[in-house]
Design a protein around this motif. Structure first.
Motif, PDB file in Angstrom:
ATOM      1  N   LYS A 298       0.852  -1.184   0.000  1.00  0.00           N
ATOM      2  CA  LYS A 298       0.000   0.000   0.000  1.00  0.00           C
ATOM      3  C   LYS A 298       0.886   1.231   0.000  1.00  0.00           C
TER       4      LYS A 298
ATOM      5  N   PRO B  72       2.817   6.444   3.716  1.00  0.00           N
ATOM      6  CA  PRO B  72       2.137   7.671   4.139  1.00  0.00           C
ATOM      7  C   PRO B  72       3.010   8.918   4.067  1.00  0.00           C
TER       8      PRO B  72
ATOM      9  N   SER C 215       5.626  -2.006   0.534  1.00  0.00           N
ATOM     10  CA  SER C 215       5.293  -2.490   1.870  1.00  0.00           C
ATOM     11  C   SER C 215       5.530  -3.991   2.015  1.00  0.00           C
TER      12      SER C 215
ATOM     13  N   THR D 158       3.212   1.003   8.536  1.00  0.00           N
ATOM     14  CA  THR D 158       2.030   1.426   9.270  1.00  0.00           C
ATOM     15  C   THR D 158       0.988   0.319   9.296  1.00  0.00           C
ATOM     16  N   ALA D 159       0.039   0.445  10.205  1.00  0.00           N
ATOM     17  CA  ALA D 159      -1.023  -0.549  10.308  1.00  0.00           C
ATOM     18  C   ALA D 159      -1.867  -0.601   9.042  1.00  0.00           C
ATOM     19  N   SER D 160      -2.024   0.540   8.374  1.00  0.00           N
ATOM     20  CA  SER D 160      -2.840   0.568   7.157  1.00  0.00           C
ATOM     21  C   SER D 160      -2.195  -0.191   6.007  1.00  0.00           C
ATOM     22  N   GLU D 161      -0.889  -0.407   6.086  1.00  0.00           N
ATOM     23  CA  GLU D 161      -0.201  -1.152   5.039  1.00  0.00           C
ATOM     24  C   GLU D 161      -0.231  -2.653   5.283  1.00  0.00           C
ATOM     25  N   SER D 162      -0.456  -3.040   6.506  1.00  0.00           N
ATOM     26  CA  SER D 162      -0.347  -4.446   6.874  1.00  0.00           C
ATOM     27  C   SER D 162      -1.628  -5.208   6.527  1.00  0.00           C
TER      28      SER D 162
ATOM     29  N   GLY E 126      -3.375  -5.491   9.758  1.00  0.00           N
ATOM     30  CA  GLY E 126      -3.581  -4.240  10.482  1.00  0.00           C
ATOM     31  C   GLY E 126      -2.623  -3.999  11.615  1.00  0.00           C
TER      32      GLY E 126
END
Length: 666
Positions: A33, A36, A147, A256-260, A263
């Motif tokens: 993803k 950021p 990521s 970041t959590a948004s990439e995982s 989460g």
């Protein structure tokens, strides 16, 4: 061939609650993803009055310049990117470069052979045709940082050399751009009043626009191929360029959590630079305090939260993922006033919430260095500092001499041997500068007409004209680009010894040590960090004409032939990967060197530098006391940042036709 090892998908497994005492080890698979903190270089410039707050910034913001106040490094990087493309890059591409019959392809990075997706070399993006690189396009959207987590394993010695060469050449391009941009900003960007362009940020911006940042297509866990423990960097942005630490400002680099895919954030590297009062650093064991809760003066003013980088550190401990540790130190002798040292891999073994010295809640992480790695660069640096002050206390035995130069150099040159009884360096007379036959020095009228610069040479003087219209050194004495020969100011010039065009005449200023090596015999190392492009010392001997050399060689004397040194000077400052029309400097030119140097009786410290086909030192020919271009002096410069106590090496070039070995006196 090494391999990239992906991680197990956590989505297929039940997710246990996170706890500090958890021992279950799992490895996350991260879906690609957007990064950021990646922003397009061609967005409008960031205004100084509305600066974005950087999330998850562990260390206090570094000062940009005296004019910039509290500007954050990352916002300044964005501003520099825009200003550079608008006002600087076009001017660089129009610089008047000397014509050359050949392009600078010789200095291009080694092309990677065809590889499959599973080939480990795919993690380093190296353009296949460096001559086709174009100037940054204003409408081109830059690639985001991947990521996908991978670990590179099983590299062969050939792979190690390949990646090391890729990193070395990338860092040379970075240094070349940084030095050039810094030196040209006043004359080529006069409208930028009040705020100075940061050369390190400008160089990183241009390299990123050309896709020359390394390890962007994969997120590497563990060691970065081509980066060694103990390597030193002078700028934070250089860490980003080589992929060692991907955050220009934050002390914790993490997904970041948004990439995982599940989460959860994952930390991959940290920088320890004394920004937090609760850090405890004993070397192999480190207590690292989390980020957050600090004001603009780096004082703790609020409780920290288990989020962002703090949560990523906890998750890395939970899944057993090691982190890279880079330590930052103040270093007044460097242009950046700071140095960053890669100290290897650590494993997070515990974390807890504690009351900090300020009375606020601080998350603390205990890290332990993984065994079996080379010595930490920070420890070596501190050991070298002690050696300069109290050598006999640190090493009470092994010194054959504390100054083999017998005060002929401005700094002492010790000789150390704790391996055997060989004392060869003591058997020669020390010669700080080469000795030329008098008729050679004066047959062309000495240095001829000199400059009239009473306070130091400036652009447009006669000495600049001798060098093709530009000086060879920046105001700090760093060599801009390698040249066939550099004309320094001579005895006919009225400029003072401090003139920027008299760098090599100041002699040796770096504390060097001759030491006995098990692999190379006698060798040389420095007790200080040597910055890339810095002058080290002269390669000294008694200069002989061709006829004299034939007589001496029949007697079996040790002779060095300057024309056999590899032309590594052409690699320093080579920007062919950035500017497709770049050509290697060919002016001022010199004829093939047809002389030898006798080092059989008199020599200096440079004669003990080891041979290597991938050296960290190169020879730059310099004229300073005469104008006979057939007999220049051999001056040694650093091809890269050389950490303390790392062995110096030269490429002596063509091998001797009899022995098959390079003609060196070691």
């Amino acid at each position: 061939m090494g391999a990239m090892v992906p991680f197990q998908d956590l989505n297929l497994l039940p997710d246990p609650p996170l706890s500090a005492s958890s021992t279950a080890l799992r490895t996350p698979k991260i879906e690609p993803k957007a990064e950021p903190l990646d922003v397009d270089h061609h967005l409008p410039p960031v205004q100084t009055t509305t600066q974005p707050q950087l999330p998850n910034s562990h260390t206090a913001p570094e000062p940009i310049s005296t004019e910039m106040g509290e500007t954050h490094l990352y916002s300044e990087f964005n501003r520099i990117s825009e200003l550079f493309h608008a006002a600087f890059s076009n001017r660089l591409s129009r610089l008047r470069l000397p014509d050359s019959p050949a392009a600078a392809a010789a200095a291009a990075s080694p092309a990677s052979p065809a590889v499959s997706e599973s080939d480990s070399r795919a993690i380093v993006p190296v353009p296949e045709n460096n001559n086709q690189l174009s100037a940054p396009r204003s409408n081109k959207k830059l690639d985001k940082r991947s990521s996908e987590l991978v670990r590179v394993t099983g590299l062969s010695s050939e792979d190690e050399r390949f990646f090391r060469e890729v990193v070395r050449r990338t860092r040379m391009v970075y240094d070349g751009l940084r030095i050039l941009s810094t030196s040209q900003q006043d004359s080529h960007a006069p409208h930028l009043t009040g705020r100075r362009l940061r050369g390190d940020l400008a160089a990183a911006s241009v390299m990123r626009a050309h896709g020359l940042w390394l390890n962007r297509d994969k997120r590497v866990v563990g060691p970065i191929p081509g980066v060694y423990v103990g390597d030193m960097f002078l700028y934070r942005m250089e860490l980003c360029v080589v992929g060692l630490h991907g955050q220009p400002q934050a002390g914790i680099d993490y997904l970041t959590a948004s990439e995982s895919s599940n989460g959860e954030p994952i930390a991959t590297s940290i920088i320890v630079s004394g920004g937090y009062e609760d850090d405890e650093d004993s070397g192999d064991v480190l207590v690292y305090s989390g980020h957050g809760g600090q004001d603009k003066f780096s004082r703790q003013c609020a409780h920290q939260k288990l989020e962002g980088g703090n949560l990523a550190m906890a998750k890395s401990m939970h899944y057993g993922i090691e982190v890279r540790v880079i330590r930052g130190f103040r270093q007044g002798a460097c242009a950046s006033n700071k140095v960053y040292v890669y100290d290897g891999l650590y494993r997070i073994i515990d974390y807890w919430l504690d009351v900090g010295k300020s009375g606020f809640g601080v998350y603390k992480y205990k890290l332990s260095r993984i065994e079996g790695q080379p010595l930490m660069g920070s420890s070596i640096m501190k050991f070298a500092e002690t050696l300069k002050i109290r050598p006999l206390e640190v090493r009470p035995s092994g010194y054959l001499s504390l100054d083999v130069s017998v005060k002929r150099e401005a700094v002492p040159i010790p000789v150390f041997n704790d391996i055997d009884s060989n004392n060869e360096p003591l058997c020669f007379e020390y010669l700080s500068t080469s000795v030329f036959p008098p008729f050679l020095v004066h047959q062309n009228g000495g240095m001829g007409t000199g400059c009239e610069c009473l306070s130091g040479c400036r652009e447009g003087c006669i000495c600049a004209a001798k060098n093709g219209g530009e000086f060879a050194y920046d105001p700090n004495g760093i060599l801009f680009r390698g040249k066939p020969v550099v004309f320094e100011c001579g005895v006919s010039c009225k400029c003072p010894p401090s003139c920027r065009n008299r760098v090599t005449q100041r002699g040796l200023r770096i504390p060097l040590e001759i030491f006995r090596s098990r692999e190379a015999g006698w060798a040389v190392r420095s007790l200080d960090l040597i910055q890339a492009g810095s002058f080290i010392c002269e390669y000294s001997g008694v200069v002989l004409t061709r006829d004299q050399a034939q007589v001496f060689s029949m007697n079996g004397d040790s002779l060095v032939y300057p024309n056999r040194f590899a032309g590594k000077w052409a690699e320093w400052g080579d920007l062919s990967r950035i500017f497709p029309n770049y050509v290697c400097p060919s002016y001022p030119s010199i004829p093939p060197l047809d002389f030898a140097m006798d080092v059989s009786r008199m020599r200096n410290v440079a004669c003990y530098i080891s041979h290597s086909s991938t050296p960290n030192v190169f020879v730059q020919y310099v004229l300073q006391d005469h104008n006979n271009i057939s007999f220049p002096r051999l001056m040694l410069f650093a091809l890269e940042n050389i950490p303390p106590l790392r062995e110096l090496s030269l490429d002596y070039g063509v091998a001797d036709e009899w022995s098959g070995k390079p003609m060196i006196c070691n």
